[in-house]
Scaffold this active site. Sequence first.
Site, PDB file in Angstrom:
ATOM      1  CE  LYS B  52     -17.670  48.977 -17.243  1.00 52.83           C
ATOM      2  NZ  LYS B  52     -17.130  48.744 -18.553  1.00 52.83           N
ATOM      3  CB  SER B 269      -9.418  55.850 -16.623  1.00 53.21           C
ATOM      4  OG  SER B 269     -10.453  56.233 -15.788  1.00 53.21           O
TER       5      SER B 269
END
Lengths: 90, 309
Positions: B52, B269
């Site tokens: 991110k 993830s």
Amino acid sequence: MSNIRVPTALRAYTEGQIEVPTKATTVGGALQELADRYPGLAPHLFGSEGQLRPYVNLFVNDQDVRTLAGVQTPLAEGDKLMILPSVAGG
Amino acid sequence: MIGASQLLERRGLIDQVGNTPLIRLEHVTSHLSDAVQVFGKAEWHNPSGSVKDRAAAEILRQALEAGAIRDGRTLLDSSSGNMGIAYATLGAALRIPIRLVVPGTINPVSKQLLQALGVELEISDPLEGSDGARQVAAELAAQHPDRYFYADQYSNPANWQAHYRTTGPEIVRDTQARLTHFVAGLGTTGTFTGAGRWIKEQVPGASIVAFQPNSPLNGLEGLKHLPTSRIPEIFDPTLPDEILEITTEQAHAMARRLAREEGLLVGASAAAAAVAALIVAERLESGTVVAVFPDSGLKYLDESFWRGP
């Protein structure tokens, strides 16, 4: 009577119901009752052998049932059982 | 008062974002043909520890250049964790105040990190998830348009553009344009859309494969089950050649294998990305599969799945 609070992500399986009342006296009983009432929900809660999926987060009145008695946690009149999904998105 | 151009000139930490390594999976791939290679792009090498940072850096850069963050205005957004940590880290370095709306289900370690980094936190209804947090952030932004720059990572094109500008080019460069399959999960969909779009343009023969959790109730933090979620505006539905569905059980088992057989301690993830990459790789006689691994497992060590066999 206590209430099961359904997260947004699962309301498609509960005909849009946000809260579902239950007469069950334990967390496990309430989930089974919910799955019986809404069969489409069952595979999301339970594995193929009927065990509760370990990543399903359950809270009774804001307390994680993992810190209580798990699915054996008793439900009393007016209790709220919340089913919480993992956080999604970024 | 420091101007936007001065902030950008001295953006030391922000320049450390990107150029993460590709790590070849050596052991969990032992059943594959010798002509098939699988790589994970190790995004925990970014300054705040996740993929991110790329989107946060690009959103901040574009906002500063456009003058959208000025006069002490605060960046406001919703986050499930990693994006908030990225904003908080880069925002601290740039002296930009950050306010975040996070769902009550946020990972406790992520919450502690955000508090340590000095972010103003608002906790939204856990039942409403990340879409609910986004709604609260949008309402706050509408109530105080002069106080906030509302970044809205789900609709902000800078999110996917970050990956079009950095992640995609790095993968093409580091594989010498030999990749045959690109694999990424769907959360805000920025990584998939941006990197996938670049790879599709530069390596037209490559397959662009997305994956999502198989259920709205899952343990794959950061990923969205699109059929039951608000679809992010930046998602390009024409891009995926295929969308795989991965179970939490598959990802948890793979997280343990990656830790114990590859020395890679990754989050769920990233483990799901490895599962998806192996599904793709198992169909091939030859090829190079690259999957994005969004973060490490350090924030999730108290989760019970690590104790499995």
